[in-house]
Write an enzyme that holds these catalytic residues in place. Structure first.
Site, PDB file in Angstrom:
ATOM      1  N   CYS A 103       0.838  -1.302  -0.059  1.00 52.17           N
ATOM      2  CA  CYS A 103      -0.109   0.095   0.018  1.00 52.17           C
ATOM      3  C   CYS A 103       0.910   1.281   0.074  1.00 52.17           C
ATOM      4  O   CYS A 103       0.329   2.470  -0.175  1.00 52.17           O
ATOM      5  CB  CYS A 103      -0.899   0.022   1.015  1.00 52.17           C
ATOM      6  N   HIS A 121      -6.230   1.904   4.816  1.00 50.14           N
ATOM      7  CA  HIS A 121      -6.844   1.211   3.792  1.00 50.14           C
ATOM      8  C   HIS A 121      -7.292  -0.246   4.484  1.00 50.14           C
ATOM      9  O   HIS A 121      -6.820  -0.995   5.393  1.00 50.14           O
ATOM     10  CB  HIS A 121      -5.671   0.525   2.934  1.00 50.14           C
ATOM     11  N   HIS A 123     -10.452  -3.843   4.099  1.00 46.78           N
ATOM     12  CA  HIS A 123     -11.360  -4.518   3.172  1.00 46.78           C
ATOM     13  C   HIS A 123     -12.513  -4.683   3.626  1.00 46.78           C
ATOM     14  O   HIS A 123     -12.895  -5.624   3.438  1.00 46.78           O
ATOM     15  CB  HIS A 123     -10.394  -5.943   3.183  1.00 46.78           C
ATOM     16  N   GLU A 144     -27.829  11.886   8.482  1.00 50.20           N
ATOM     17  CA  GLU A 144     -27.329  12.834   9.461  1.00 50.20           C
ATOM     18  C   GLU A 144     -25.535  12.352   9.559  1.00 50.20           C
ATOM     19  O   GLU A 144     -24.718  13.458   9.707  1.00 50.20           O
ATOM     20  CB  GLU A 144     -27.784  12.533  10.792  1.00 50.20           C
ATOM     21  N   HIS A 200     -12.548  -4.909  -3.598  1.00 49.53           N
ATOM     22  CA  HIS A 200     -11.092  -4.865  -3.079  1.00 49.53           C
ATOM     23  C   HIS A 200     -11.583  -4.260  -1.672  1.00 49.53           C
ATOM     24  O   HIS A 200     -11.447  -4.821  -0.424  1.00 49.53           O
ATOM     25  CB  HIS A 200     -10.313  -4.381  -3.893  1.00 49.53           C
TER      26      HIS A 200
END
Length: 240
Positions: A103, A121, A123, A144, A200
């Site tokens: 990443c 990140h 999943h 809201e 992903h």
């Protein structure tokens, strides 16, 4: 008689080793290396980062701390952390037995293009499912929880009646190959603080790690809500 003096190279190596450890070892609970471990456990318990998937990075000045690849998130410890210089993109600390996160180039994109303080990140199943229902963007309005998301291009957060728009990019075989698409999405959607990746997961960033955490939690709530609305045939964007 053996000498009690070390060579300059040996001294440098020793100093370097100590300084590397000092980058990640701290009694301060708010130190990036400690926070990453804490948040990885939270995200694991939320079901967002199972099976070593997902990642997180926190910026501290010119240094960025990055969770490694291949380590179970609930077992993460500070000594596992990679540390990189943001400007040069050179590693200041590399755990010998671990691999850098795939990443990393995407985290760098958030730091350099949005001046982010942290990037997450996950999943998340909600994130994955939503990308199967929407084409180029996910949109939702008049909820809201939207008020937790920043406007980005101007001061303040979105209002209840505003429309949250999150771009969706196509997945690739390798994580790092997502970089160009993510950068393009950031350019095309200057008001977004997240990018969904089809089949992903999602990347979310913020000015600080705490803001990134809030945005991630709020967005995941909205994604789950959108799935339930879809099941009931309720449009996620309220019609006037």
């Amino acid at each position: 008689m053996s000498s009690c003096f070390c060579s300059k190279s040996q001294e440098t190596e020793k100093r370097g080793a100590v300084s590397e450890d000092q980058l990640v070892i701290s009694d301060d609970s708010t130190h990036p290396a400690n926070l990453i471990c804490e948040l990885c456990k939270v995200f694991y318990n939320n079901g967002w980062v199972t099976g070593t998937g997902g990642g997180i990075s926190i910026r501290e000045g010119s240094k960025i701390y990055i969770a490694p690849s291949g380590v179970q998130k609930e077992r993460m410890v500070p000594d596992n952390m990679f540390v990189m210089d943001l400007e040069s993109e050179n590693y200041l600390r590399t755990p010998l037995t671990l691999k850098p996160s795939a990443c990393t180039p995407l985290f760098l994109s958030a730091y350099k293009m949005r001046d982010a303080g942290a990037c997450i990140h996950t999943h998340s199943q909600a994130a994955v499912m939503v990308t199967l229902l929407y084409d180029k963007v996910f949109e939702i309005s008049s909820i809201e929880q939207i008020k937790a998301i920043p406007k980005v291009t101007e001061k303040g957060n979105l209002m209840y009646s505003d429309r949250l728009v999150i771009p969706i990019i196509e997945n690739t075989e390798r994580e790092e190959d997502l970089t160009d698409s993510l950068q393009q999405a950031i350019e095309e959607y200057p008001g977004t603080t997240a990018v969904l990746v089809r089949r992903h997961g999602i990347y979310v960033w913020g000015e600080t790690v705490w803001k990134a955490k809030v945005y991630n939690e709020a967005i995941d709530y909205l994604l789950e809500l959108a799935l339930k609305m879809h099941q009931l045939g309720i449009p996620t964007v309220k019609q006037n």
